[in-house]
Write a protein that holds these residues in place. Structure first.
Motif, PDB file in Angstrom:
ATOM      1  N   ASP A   1       0.838  -1.201   0.000  1.00 21.06           N
ATOM      2  CA  ASP A   1       0.000   0.000   0.000  1.00 21.06           C
ATOM      3  C   ASP A   1       0.874   1.252   0.000  1.00 21.06           C
ATOM      4  O   ASP A   1       0.593   2.235  -0.698  1.00 21.06           O
ATOM      5  N   LYS A   2       1.940   1.211   0.787  1.00 23.53           N
ATOM      6  CA  LYS A   2       2.882   2.339   0.851  1.00 23.53           C
ATOM      7  C   LYS A   2       3.535   2.578  -0.515  1.00 23.53           C
ATOM      8  O   LYS A   2       3.613   3.711  -0.998  1.00 23.53           O
ATOM      9  N   LEU A   3       3.980   1.506  -1.165  1.00 26.20           N
ATOM     10  CA  LEU A   3       4.695   1.634  -2.431  1.00 26.20           C
ATOM     11  C   LEU A   3       3.762   1.926  -3.601  1.00 26.20           C
ATOM     12  O   LEU A   3       4.227   2.322  -4.676  1.00 26.20           O
ATOM     13  N   SER A   4       2.465   1.735  -3.423  1.00 26.27           N
ATOM     14  CA  SER A   4       1.531   2.052  -4.507  1.00 26.27           C
ATOM     15  C   SER A   4       1.381   3.556  -4.684  1.00 26.27           C
ATOM     16  O   SER A   4       0.874   4.027  -5.695  1.00 26.27           O
ATOM     17  N   ARG A   5       1.844   4.309  -3.693  1.00 28.53           N
ATOM     18  CA  ARG A   5       1.814   5.766  -3.784  1.00 28.53           C
ATOM     19  C   ARG A   5       3.034   6.251  -4.558  1.00 28.53           C
ATOM     20  O   ARG A   5       4.112   5.663  -4.463  1.00 28.53           O
TER      21      ARG A   5
ATOM     22  N   ARG B   1     -12.121 -10.340   2.167  1.00 29.27           N
ATOM     23  CA  ARG B   1     -12.379  -9.850   3.523  1.00 29.27           C
ATOM     24  C   ARG B   1     -11.926 -10.838   4.595  1.00 29.27           C
ATOM     25  O   ARG B   1     -11.156 -10.485   5.472  1.00 29.27           O
ATOM     26  N   LEU B   2     -12.437 -12.074   4.537  1.00 29.51           N
ATOM     27  CA  LEU B   2     -12.154 -13.080   5.555  1.00 29.51           C
ATOM     28  C   LEU B   2     -12.422 -12.549   6.960  1.00 29.51           C
ATOM     29  O   LEU B   2     -11.680 -12.791   7.902  1.00 29.51           O
TER      30      LEU B   2
ATOM     31  N   LEU C   1      -1.682 -16.030  -0.144  1.00 27.42           N
ATOM     32  CA  LEU C   1      -0.283 -15.827  -0.547  1.00 27.42           C
ATOM     33  C   LEU C   1      -0.094 -16.108  -2.036  1.00 27.42           C
ATOM     34  O   LEU C   1       0.675 -15.413  -2.706  1.00 27.42           O
ATOM     35  N   GLU C   2      -0.774 -17.111  -2.581  1.00 26.69           N
ATOM     36  CA  GLU C   2      -0.685 -17.391  -4.020  1.00 26.69           C
ATOM     37  C   GLU C   2      -1.145 -16.181  -4.823  1.00 26.69           C
ATOM     38  O   GLU C   2      -0.491 -15.784  -5.791  1.00 26.69           O
ATOM     39  N   TRP C   3      -2.254 -15.576  -4.412  1.00 28.70           N
ATOM     40  CA  TRP C   3      -2.745 -14.388  -5.128  1.00 28.70           C
ATOM     41  C   TRP C   3      -1.827 -13.184  -4.904  1.00 28.70           C
ATOM     42  O   TRP C   3      -1.595 -12.402  -5.828  1.00 28.70           O
ATOM     43  N   MET C   4      -1.289 -13.043  -3.676  1.00 29.56           N
ATOM     44  CA  MET C   4      -0.401 -11.907  -3.393  1.00 29.56           C
ATOM     45  C   MET C   4       0.903 -12.011  -4.186  1.00 29.56           C
ATOM     46  O   MET C   4       1.521 -10.985  -4.508  1.00 29.56           O
ATOM     47  N   ILE C   5       1.319 -13.230  -4.494  1.00 28.39           N
ATOM     48  CA  ILE C   5       2.523 -13.433  -5.310  1.00 28.39           C
ATOM     49  C   ILE C   5       2.196 -13.306  -6.794  1.00 28.39           C
ATOM     50  O   ILE C   5       2.915 -12.650  -7.553  1.00 28.39           O
ATOM     51  N   ALA C   6       1.095 -13.919  -7.219  1.00 29.48           N
ATOM     52  CA  ALA C   6       0.789 -14.010  -8.651  1.00 29.48           C
ATOM     53  C   ALA C   6       0.376 -12.675  -9.262  1.00 29.48           C
ATOM     54  O   ALA C   6       0.873 -12.291 -10.327  1.00 29.48           O
ATOM     55  N   MET C   7      -0.544 -11.972  -8.627  1.00 29.61           N
ATOM     56  CA  MET C   7      -1.118 -10.784  -9.262  1.00 29.61           C
ATOM     57  C   MET C   7      -0.093  -9.684  -9.578  1.00 29.61           C
ATOM     58  O   MET C   7      -0.039  -9.192 -10.702  1.00 29.61           O
ATOM     59  N   PRO C   8       0.766  -9.283  -8.627  1.00 28.22           N
ATOM     60  CA  PRO C   8       1.775  -8.269  -8.975  1.00 28.22           C
ATOM     61  C   PRO C   8       2.719  -8.751 -10.077  1.00 28.22           C
ATOM     62  O   PRO C   8       3.155  -7.958 -10.918  1.00 28.22           O
ATOM     63  N   SER C   9       3.036 -10.051 -10.069  1.00 25.98           N
ATOM     64  CA  SER C   9       3.926 -10.601 -11.100  1.00 25.98           C
ATOM     65  C   SER C   9       3.275 -10.530 -12.476  1.00 25.98           C
ATOM     66  O   SER C   9       3.912 -10.147 -13.460  1.00 25.98           O
ATOM     67  N   LEU C  10       1.998 -10.896 -12.551  1.00 22.93           N
ATOM     68  CA  LEU C  10       1.278 -10.841 -13.833  1.00 22.93           C
ATOM     69  C   LEU C  10       1.130  -9.405 -14.323  1.00 22.93           C
ATOM     70  O   LEU C  10       1.260  -9.131 -15.530  1.00 22.93           O
TER      71      LEU C  10
ATOM     72  N   PRO D   1      -0.164   0.598 -13.789  1.00 22.76           N
ATOM     73  CA  PRO D   1      -0.643  -0.742 -13.418  1.00 22.76           C
ATOM     74  C   PRO D   1      -2.153  -0.908 -13.569  1.00 22.76           C
ATOM     75  O   PRO D   1      -2.652  -2.006 -13.787  1.00 22.76           O
ATOM     76  N   ASN D   2      -2.881   0.210 -13.454  1.00 29.85           N
ATOM     77  CA  ASN D   2      -4.335   0.142 -13.566  1.00 29.85           C
ATOM     78  C   ASN D   2      -4.796  -0.174 -14.983  1.00 29.85           C
ATOM     79  O   ASN D   2      -5.973  -0.487 -15.197  1.00 29.85           O
ATOM     80  N   GLU D   3      -3.891  -0.079 -15.969  1.00 33.48           N
ATOM     81  CA  GLU D   3      -4.232  -0.422 -17.347  1.00 33.48           C
ATOM     82  C   GLU D   3      -4.177  -1.925 -17.587  1.00 33.48           C
ATOM     83  O   GLU D   3      -4.624  -2.415 -18.624  1.00 33.48           O
ATOM     84  N   SER D   4      -3.631  -2.671 -16.623  1.00 34.97           N
ATOM     85  CA  SER D   4      -3.486  -4.113 -16.781  1.00 34.97           C
ATOM     86  C   SER D   4      -4.838  -4.815 -16.658  1.00 34.97           C
ATOM     87  O   SER D   4      -5.774  -4.308 -16.031  1.00 34.97           O
ATOM     88  N   GLN D   5      -4.919  -6.001 -17.255  1.00 36.34           N
ATOM     89  CA  GLN D   5      -6.134  -6.813 -17.121  1.00 36.34           C
ATOM     90  C   GLN D   5      -6.181  -7.513 -15.769  1.00 36.34           C
ATOM     91  O   GLN D   5      -7.203  -8.112 -15.410  1.00 36.34           O
ATOM     92  N   TYR D   6      -5.084  -7.442 -15.015  1.00 39.66           N
ATOM     93  CA  TYR D   6      -5.026  -8.044 -13.698  1.00 39.66           C
ATOM     94  C   TYR D   6      -5.135  -6.956 -12.633  1.00 39.66           C
ATOM     95  O   TYR D   6      -4.998  -5.766 -12.928  1.00 39.66           O
ATOM     96  N   PHE D   7      -5.359  -7.342 -11.394  1.00 38.94           N
ATOM     97  CA  PHE D   7      -5.497  -6.369 -10.317  1.00 38.94           C
ATOM     98  C   PHE D   7      -4.688  -6.837  -9.109  1.00 38.94           C
ATOM     99  O   PHE D   7      -4.421  -8.030  -8.964  1.00 38.94           O
ATOM    100  N   ARG D   8      -4.307  -5.896  -8.279  1.00 39.15           N
ATOM    101  CA  ARG D   8      -3.531  -6.229  -7.081  1.00 39.15           C
ATOM    102  C   ARG D   8      -4.479  -6.744  -6.004  1.00 39.15           C
ATOM    103  O   ARG D   8      -5.358  -6.014  -5.540  1.00 39.15           O
ATOM    104  N   TYR D   9      -4.297  -7.994  -5.630  1.00 34.61           N
ATOM    105  CA  TYR D   9      -5.140  -8.576  -4.596  1.00 34.61           C
ATOM    106  C   TYR D   9      -4.764  -8.014  -3.236  1.00 34.61           C
ATOM    107  O   TYR D   9      -3.597  -7.939  -2.878  1.00 34.61           O
ATOM    108  N   ARG D  10      -5.747  -7.621  -2.491  1.00 35.19           N
ATOM    109  CA  ARG D  10      -5.523  -7.172  -1.119  1.00 35.19           C
ATOM    110  C   ARG D  10      -6.748  -7.511  -0.280  1.00 35.19           C
ATOM    111  O   ARG D  10      -7.869  -7.595  -0.800  1.00 35.19           O
TER     112      ARG D  10
END
Length: 573
Positions: free
Chosen positions: A395-399, A461-462, A508-517, A530-539
Motif C-alpha cells: 500500500d505504501k509503495l503504490s503511492r 475480507r475473511l 499468498l498465491e494471489w499476493m505473489i501471482a497478481m503483482p507478477s502478472l 498498473p491500472n491499465e493491466s487486465q489483472y489487479f492487485r489482490y488485497r
C-alpha cells in the motif's frame, strides 16, 4: 518436500472476472532486478535458505557463545573494564601512524587476541558476499557494533536455543549481501537491542522488588510494575537508547575525520528509534508509524535524569552526551549537515522498511516446527504477520515517490521474499496436518470449498463470521491485540488450523501471482500504469490499523491508558 507441489495449480480471476489457472512451475515471479524464476523454483530457493540458516547457525552460534565466555571473564560491564577501554581509546586517538591506528580501531575495546579473532570472524561472516565498498574505518564500526550487540545480549537465547545475537547478525548479513548502505546494515544489526535491553532490565528490576514469581512473571505482573514505576521505566528506556548512541559516537570520534560519519550515526539511531516498539504500542500502530513517520511532538527528558541513568553504564557520560547531542542528534543543524541533502532522510524511511523486511524474513525462516514452534504460532508469526506487513508495505509503495535505490530493491526483490517464505512454511504445515492428523480427504474438501469461496466477496475480507474461512482475520486480529489464549485454543483445534492454512495458502498465491502478472504485462505491452493491466492487485479489505477498533480490545497497557514515552527524546536542561 516440494516434490509434492511440482504440479500444484491454483485458480485466479482477472479484473474482468475471467477464471484461469496457473501452476507453480509456470508462474514467473521476480526475485531481483530482471531476475524471474518460477514459483516452484522460488520455493526451492527458499528451502535452500532455510537449510542454510541451520548450517550458518551451527557455524556462527559457537563463536557467539565463546564471546559470552570472554565477556564473563573480563567483566565487560564493570567500572574497571570501562576504564581500561577508555585508556586504550586515548592511545588510539594519539597514534600518529594511520596504518597502525586502523589496526588499533578494531582491537582497543577487546580483551585479547581471541576476543579480536572472534569479532573478526563475525564481521567477515556478516559482510560475506557483500558488493559494498566499505572503508577500513566503516568496517571497524561494523566490528565495534557487533561487539556492542554481543556484549549487551550476552548469554541471551531465543526460543530456538540459539544466541539472540545470531538473528541480528544474520539479518544484517542480508542487508550487506545486497550492497546496502551502512545505515541499513547498522540499523538491522542493532534493531532488537533497545527493546531487549529494556526487557532484561524490567525482569531484573521486578525480581529486585519481588513482584511476581521468580522466572514466572505474567503480563499482568509487568503491567502492575509499569503502573507503579512508570517514571523510572521511561527514564531507563531512554537511557538505554542513548547509551547505544554514546557507545557508537565514542568509537567514531576516534576516526581521523569523524565528521564524515556523524550523518550515518544520525540516520542509524533514528532508524533504531523507529524500529523499536514500546510495550504500549500495538503491532498495527507500530507499523503505521514505521511506514508513515510523522515527526511532530517529541517526548522530553531532563538532562540530569538522563545522565543519572547513563552513568550506570557509561564512564563519565557528560562529554560523550554533549558530543552526541551536537554532532549526531543535531547533525542537520551543524555545518557538516548543510552539505547533506534532505533526501537522505526520505531514503532512510525505505532503509527502515528494508531492515524490517529482513527481520521478518529471518524470523519466518527461524520458525521451524522442530525448533519448538507450534502450527498455531507459525500461522501467526509466519502467516498472518507477514501477510499484514507485506500488504501494508505494498500500500505504501503504490503511492508515487522518488525512485530511490532502496525503494526499487524492495519492489523488485524483497516484497516477494517474505511472501514466498511464508508460503513455504504454510505448505510444510499443510503436509504435516495431512499426513499426521487429518488425512488427504479433509484437506481436499477444504481446497474445494476454498475454490467456491474465491468466487465470493468473502475472499477479499475473511472477516465476517458466517461460514468456512470467515472470521480468520478477526481471530488473528484478537491475537495481535494481546489475546494469546486464542493461540492455545487454535493449537487444540486441528480443523481450524487446516482452515487457516488453506486460506493463507490461497491468499499468498494471489499476493505473489497478481503483482507478477501485472508487471509482466506492463513490460510486454509497454504500459505505464498498473491500472491499465487486465489483472489487479489482490488485497484483503479492512486489513489495516482500524482492525484495532474492531477486536476485543487491546490487553494490558493500552487498555489501562498507560502511556510509555518514546525511546528517543528531546533532552532539556
Amino acid at each position: 518436500m516440494l516434490e509434492n507441489f511440482a504440479l500444484e495449480q491454483f485458480s485466479l480471476r482477472d479484473a474482468g472476472g475471467r477464471l484461469f489457472y496457473l501452476k507453480y512451475n509456470e508462474l514467473q515471479t521476480e526475485l531481483g532486478e530482471g531476475r524471474w524464476v518460477s514459483l516452484l523454483e522460488a520455493l526451492g530457493e527458499e528451502e535452500s535458505r532455510v537449510k542454510e540458516l541451520g548450517v550458518h547457525a551451527r557455524e556462527i552460534c559457537p563463536l557467539i557463545e565463546e564471546l559470552d565466555e570472554v565477556y564473563g571473564k573480563t567483566g565487560n560491564s564493570t567500572h574497571d573494564y570501562r576504564k581500561r577501554v577508555r585508556r586504550r581509546a586515548g592511545r588510539v586517538r594519539s597514534e600518529p601512524d594511520p596504518v597502525k591506528k586502523i589496526r588499533m580501531l578494531s582491537t582497543y575495546f577487546t580483551a585479547g587476541r581471541n576476543h579480536s579473532k572472534l569479532l573478526n570472524k563475525l564481521t567477515r561472516y556478516m559482510l560475506a558476499g557483500s558488493d559494498g565498498d566499505y572503508t577500513a574505518h566503516m568496517i571497524s564500526l561494523f566490528t565495534f557494533s557487533i561487539d556492542l550487540l554481543c556484549r549487551l545480549m550476552s548469554n541471551k537465547k531465543r526460543k530456538t536455543g540459539r544466541p539472540a545475537a545470531f538473528h541480528s547478525i544474520e539479518a544484517a548479513r542480508g542487508a550487506a549481501k545486497n550492497g546496502q548502505h551502512p545505515v541499513t546494515i547498522i540499523a538491522t544489526l542493532l534493531h532488537d537491542l533497545v527493546e531487549e535491553r529494556v526487557d532484561y532490565w524490567v525482569n531484573d528490576r521486578m525480581a529486585e522488588l519481588h513482584l511476581g514469581q521468580a522466572g514466572k512473571m505474567t503480563p499482568e505482573d509487568r503491567v502492575r510494575f509499569l503502573e507503579e514505576y512508570l517514571g523510572e521505566y521511561n527514564d531507563h528506556a531512554a537511557g538505554t537508547y542513548y547509551a547505544i548512541g554514546l557507545e557508537l559516537v565514542s568509537h567514531v570520534s576516534l576516526f581521523p575525520r569523524p565528521d564524515r560519519y556523524y550523518q550515518i550515526l544520525n540516520s542509524a539511531m533514528q532508524a533504531l528509534a523507529n524500529l523499536s516498539r514500546t510495550p504500549d504500542t500495538t503491532y498495527y500502530a507500530y507499523l503505521k508509524r514505521l511506514l508513515y513517520p510523522k515527526y511532530g511532538r517529541v517526548d522530553s527528558i531532563r538532562r540530569s535524569g538522563l545522565l543519572r541513568v547513563l552513568s550506570e553504564v557509561i564512564l563519565d557520560p557528560v562529554p560523550l552526551l554533549d558530543l552526541y547531542l551536537e554532532k549526531v542528534d543535531g547533525f542537520y543543524l551543524t555545518g557538516s549537515g548543510e552539505f547533506f541533502s534532505r533526501e537522505e532522510i526520505k531514503k532512510n524511511a525505505f532503509r527502515e522498511i528494508l531492515s524490517k523486511i529482513l527481520d521478518r524474513l529471518n524470523n519466518t525462516r527461524d520458525m521451524e516446527v522442530y525448533e519448538g514452534f507450534s502450527v498455531a504460532q507459525r500461522l501467526y508469526g509466519a502467516g498472518f504477520k507477514n501477510i499484514y506487513f507485506i500488504q501494508a508495505v505494498e500500500d505504501k509503495l503504490s503511492r508515487p515517490g522518488l525512485p530511490f535505490v532502496e525503494r526499487r530493491l524492495i519492489e523488485a526483490k524483497f516484497l516477494n521474499k517474505p511472501k514466498i517464505a511464508a508460503l513455504y512454511q504454510i505448505l510444510k504445515d499443510i503436509l504435516e496436518l495431512e499426513r499426521e492428523w487429518l488425512g488427504r480427504q479433509t484437506l481436499e474438501t477444504l481446497r474445494v470449498e476454498m475454490e467456491r469461496y474465491k468466487d465470493t466477496g468473502g475472499f477479499t475480507r475473511l472477516t465476517a463470521s458466517r461460514g468456512a474461512f470467515d472470521g480468520i482475520i478477526e481471530l488473528f486480529n484478537n491475537i495481535t491485540l494481546g489475546h494469546k489464549e486464542l493461540l492455545a485454543d487454535l493449537d487444540n483445534d486441528k480443523g481450524l488450523q487446516a482452515e487457516c492454512l488453506v486460506a493463507f495458502k490461497s491468499i499468498l498465491e494471489w499476493m505473489i501471482a497478481m503483482p507478477s502478472l501485472i508487471r509482466q504485462e506492463m513490460n510486454e505491452k509497454g504500459l505505464n500504469d498498473p491500472n491499465e493491466s487486465q489483472y489487479f492487485r489482490y488485497r484483503i479489505r479492512g486489513l489495516g490499523p482500524r482492525l484495532e477498533e474492531k477486536g476485543r480490545g487491546p490487553k494490558g497497557l493500552a487498555r489501562r491508558g498507560i502511556r510509555i514515552k518514546s525511546f528517543k527524546r528531546k533532552v532539556i536542561p
